[in-house]
Write a protein that holds these residues in place. Structure first.
Motif, PDB file in Angstrom:
ATOM      1  N   PRO A 243      -0.361   4.857   1.532  1.00  0.00           N
ATOM      2  CA  PRO A 243      -0.809   5.033   2.925  1.00  0.00           C
ATOM      3  C   PRO A 243      -1.064   3.689   3.604  1.00  0.00           C
ATOM      4  N   ALA A 244      -0.838   3.674   4.902  1.00  0.00           N
ATOM      5  CA  ALA A 244      -1.063   2.455   5.679  1.00  0.00           C
ATOM      6  C   ALA A 244      -2.555   2.130   5.741  1.00  0.00           C
TER       7      ALA A 244
ATOM      8  N   SER B  84      -0.671   0.066   2.219  1.00  0.00           N
ATOM      9  CA  SER B  84       0.472  -0.698   2.706  1.00  0.00           C
ATOM     10  C   SER B  84       0.069  -1.361   4.019  1.00  0.00           C
ATOM     11  N   TYR B  85       0.462  -2.649   4.182  1.00  0.00           N
ATOM     12  CA  TYR B  85       0.111  -3.369   5.407  1.00  0.00           C
ATOM     13  C   TYR B  85       1.161  -4.442   5.669  1.00  0.00           C
TER      14      TYR B  85
ATOM     15  N   TYR C  97      -1.289  -3.577  -1.136  1.00  0.00           N
ATOM     16  CA  TYR C  97      -2.509  -4.269  -1.559  1.00  0.00           C
ATOM     17  C   TYR C  97      -3.413  -3.288  -2.292  1.00  0.00           C
ATOM     18  N   ILE C  98      -4.132  -3.801  -3.295  1.00  0.00           N
ATOM     19  CA  ILE C  98      -5.080  -2.984  -4.058  1.00  0.00           C
ATOM     20  C   ILE C  98      -6.490  -3.509  -3.821  1.00  0.00           C
ATOM     21  N   ALA C  99      -7.437  -2.581  -3.607  1.00  0.00           N
ATOM     22  CA  ALA C  99      -8.831  -2.960  -3.344  1.00  0.00           C
ATOM     23  C   ALA C  99      -9.503  -3.374  -4.648  1.00  0.00           C
TER      24      ALA C  99
ATOM     25  N   PRO D 133      -6.563  -6.700   4.605  1.00  0.00           N
ATOM     26  CA  PRO D 133      -6.084  -7.141   3.284  1.00  0.00           C
ATOM     27  C   PRO D 133      -5.562  -8.570   3.250  1.00  0.00           C
ATOM     28  N   THR D 134      -5.048  -9.064   4.373  1.00  0.00           N
ATOM     29  CA  THR D 134      -4.504 -10.427   4.364  1.00  0.00           C
ATOM     30  C   THR D 134      -5.566 -11.480   4.650  1.00  0.00           C
TER      31      THR D 134
END
Length: 744
Positions: free
Chosen positions: A700-701, A715-716, A721-723, A732-733
């Motif tokens: 998911p975004a 997704s970004y 990315y994983i938390a 995330p970035t």
């Protein structure tokens, strides 16, 4: 003292050729050596760390930087400027939990004469009158009467140190000069209140003296130490009147020595040395009575960056011997600090240009469940006997009282511990507080229960010195004249005491040591006397008996917390780790509070308290935020078994005791169920393969502001990315502390 310019150049630049003293793989269990972990970096490298009664840490750095850091949420809260640079000031607690900061920075070795009082309740500064002259590297010591002694500090490069001891008197916001006790002391002398009420200077000088602060003051010789000059050594009062001094000097020493000020003729005695020589080390009293030493450098010179010391060491007062513990990973040299948190861990910060934060979990945190502690009053008096609750009361072996930390330059000003007498009952303990302010000067402390295995409870913050010997309101009113006793400067008053001063009446909003009613309006309020009715007694403090719910799962949704207890009044607020939450008053025995998803974003414990209007506060009740349970593995979802000591890269997935775990950071095989900083639970979604398919790997975004649990994948901008940690939708970035790239 060497040139600080050379220090700053050498600290980080020298790391390219660093000899990592003691660094190496972890080979012993955490229950023997303890465990280090890393948390989010600070916005600057702090030089001064002061633990506040509200659970936050006041951090002060160079160039007029100051902030509050929440050790539970790792959030940063702004602090207004006092109007000058606090770098290299001294600091100590006033009896009510405010902090006096004396001196400051114009240039290296050129100090300011300014002083200010920081109030953590309002996050504001109040200026105190200027001191006699500048002070850079002064020491602040709380006296038994609640005043604060300030000594030493460099005035300027030509006149050297300030020789005049001064006493700050908070009751009148004024200074008293000890003109008969002028003495050239080293900068940041290590000062402690002795059992006889005098203040003893134990280092870095080899000559130990004691200061009588009455009148115009006078010094007396006590003894000579055995092991020479100890600049940037450390000292701690590890029992009433007993002091340990260790390390320091150039070249650094490993030696240690103790003195018992209770003896008829005190003298220094050498005890076994540390395993590694150190200067710029920090010593921290732990709830079980042992002393933790961290950081420092072992090489010659002011701040040798090529020889940082990584292993922690633990001193046991019973055996007077040292035990080497686990090694940190960040050099902690000049301007580093370490202080005790209520949960029994030790947070280590700083070193010039070092924003990284490490937290050390001592071995006792891996030796079984903690004993519970609740029902601790927010204010206690000297010699008072209080009853607290603990389901493990029968197994308690020790009760300790530790003063809140105020640390800089290898010295925790006022650091001291008292072992309290107690009697265990059925789920309760009757605890007796110190009988004298000479044993424990008035101010803020933490109470700990320690069980037979040495495992401490979570500490509860108390204000000591609030009730003993106080004046109380009369039990009945008068029919004419409405007369109350005259206010007496320096007399101890309890909350609710009523006095007459300059023709008006005043009621004490908080316990205080005789502050002036017309000046200290924080402590006193005008009192309108009725000539026909009984003056109202002070309202009893609120008490928390239970929470509903008492647990939640990390990453869960916001919820309403029901707080049950007694003595709640309209306008009371529920505080979560010291911060107020939106509160609904149901009745005198129940409140409801709105707890946000961010409050339970990460596993751990939270302290829940109730604050009534006027300042009466309850003891703390613990709320547990549990890690989310690992999802059962779908058929065929297989990952390799975890192997102790094997190197794992960030993102590696392993199976251990029937559950899956993902490495949040690269690590040398730490245990997934213990080292939760390095590992997170992993829910497997593939039913057929240990590797995701090469195509169709869709997540998911990312949505800004949405709550994400640790392990969530998004997704970004075309990447996944994983938390690494639960978070409220950080980018995330940008927030790379919370997110890591995920290879699908």
């Amino acid at each position: 003292m060497k040139a600080l310019q050379a220090l700053r150049a050498g600290l980080m630049g020298g790391l390219a050729t660093t000899c990592l003293v003691g660094a190496g793989p972890v080979v012993a269990q955490a229950s023997v050596t303890g465990q280090w972990s890393r948390v989010q970096n600070l916005p600057f490298a702090p030089v001064h760390d002061v633990y506040l009664p509200n659970g936050r840490v006041l951090l002060v750095g160079r160039n007029r930087t100051q902030t509050l850091w929440d050790s539970v949420t790792q959030s940063i809260i702004g602090v207004p400027s006092p109007g000058y640079d606090l770098f290299c000031a001294g600091h100590g607690y006033l009896p009510d939990g405010r902090v006096l900061l004396a001196g400051g920075h114009i240039a290296d070795f050129v100090g300011l004469a300014k002083a200010s009082v920081y109030d953590p309740r309002t996050n504001t500064w109040t200026p105190a009158p200027d001191m006699n002259a500048g002070r850079w590297y002064p020491t602040v010591t709380t006296l038994p009467n609640g005043d604060s002694l300030v000594v030493s500090g460099s005035m300027d490069t030509s006149q050297s140190t300030n020789t005049l001891p001064q006493v700050y008197q908070p009751a009148t916001n004024s200074w008293r000069n000890l003109t008969s006790a002028q003495l050239s002391q080293p900068m940041y002398p290590m000062m402690f209140v002795a059992p006889n009420g005098r203040v003893v200077d134990v280092g870095p000088s080899t000559t130990t003296r004691s200061l009588d602060t009455s009148g115009t003051g006078s010094w007396s010789f006590v003894a000579n130490r055995n092991h020479g000059w100890r600049d940037y050594g450390t000292a701690v009062m590890y029992a009433e009147g007993k002091i340990l001094v260790a390390g320091g000097g150039d070249p650094p020493q490993a030696s240690a020595e103790v003195i018992d000020l209770n003896a008829a003729t005190p003298s220094w005695r050498t005890v076994p040395s540390m395993s590694i020589a150190r200067r710029h080390l920090n010593s921290t009293l732990l709830p079980d009575g042992t002393v933790l030493v961290t950081g420092g450098t072992s090489g010659p010179g002011h701040n040798n960056a090529s020889t940082p010391v990584f292993p922690a060491e633990l001193w046991n007062p019973a055996t007077e011997r040292w035990t080497t513990l686990a090694s940190g990973s960040v050099p902690r040299l000049y301007h580093s600090a370490a202080l005790l948190l209520p949960d029994g861990r030790v947070v280590v910060t700083g070193g010039d240009n070092v924003p990284e934060v490490e937290i050390f979990s001592p071995p006792y945190l891996f030796k079984g469940a903690r004993p519970a502690l609740s029902g601790v009053p927010s204010q206690v008096g000297y010699g008072q006997r209080v009853t607290v609750q603990s389901a493990q009361a029968a197994g308690i072996g020790k009760v300790t009282l530790i003063r809140l930390s105020a640390v800089t330059h290898a010295f925790n000003m006022d650091q001291r511990i008292n072992v309290l007498p107690f009697a265990a009952g059925a789920g309760t303990l009757d605890i007796t507080l110190p009988s004298s302010a000479n044993q424990a000067p008035p101010g803020m402390y933490m109470v700990f229960l320690v069980d037979g295995n040495g495992v401490p409870s979570v500490g509860s913050v108390v204000q000591l010195g609030g009730t003993s010997g106080s004046v109380t309101p009369p039990s009945t009113g008068t029919t004419t004249g409405c007369s109350f006793p005259a206010w007496v400067q320096g007399r101890q008053y309890a909350a609710g005491a009523i006095v007459s001063y300059n023709g008006s009446n005043y009621v004490a909003k908080f316990a205080n040591p005789g502050y002036n009613p017309t000046i200290s309006t924080y402590y006193w309020a005008p009192y309108q006397c009725s000539t026909t009715s009984t003056p109202p007694p002070p309202a009893p403090a609120p008490a928390v008996s239970s929470l509903a719910p008492a647990t939640a799962t990390a990453g869960g949704a916001a919820f309403t917390l029901t707080v049950n207890g007694s003595n709640f009044v309209s306008g009371a607020t529920v505080r979560w780790n010291g911060t107020a939450r939106s509160t609904t008053f149901v009745g005198a025995s129940q409140l409801r509070a709105a707890i946000t998803a961010a409050d339970i974003g990460a596993a751990g414990t939270a302290q829940v308290t109730v604050l009534n209007p006027g300042g009466a506060a309850s003891g703390s009740a613990l709320f547990t935020v549990a890690s989310p349970p690992a999802a059962p593995a779908p058929t065929g979802c297989s990952f390799p078994a975890w192997v102790q000591g094997q190197q794992y890269a960030a993102g590696a997935i392993v199976t251990y005791n029937g559950s899956f775990y993902i490495a949040k950071f690269a690590n040398p095989g730490y245990n997934p169920t213990i080292s939760t900083y390095y590992w997170g639970t992993y829910a497997c979604t593939s039913g057929t393969s240990t590797s995701p398919p090469p195509t169709g790997c869709t997540f998911p975004a990312w949505v800004q502001g949405r709550q994400y649990a640790a392990g969530a994948i998004v997704s970004y901008n075309g990447s996944n990315y994983i938390a690494k940690f639960a978070n409220p939708g950080y980018n995330p970035t940008i927030s790379t502390f919370y997110w890591a790239p995920h290879q699908c």
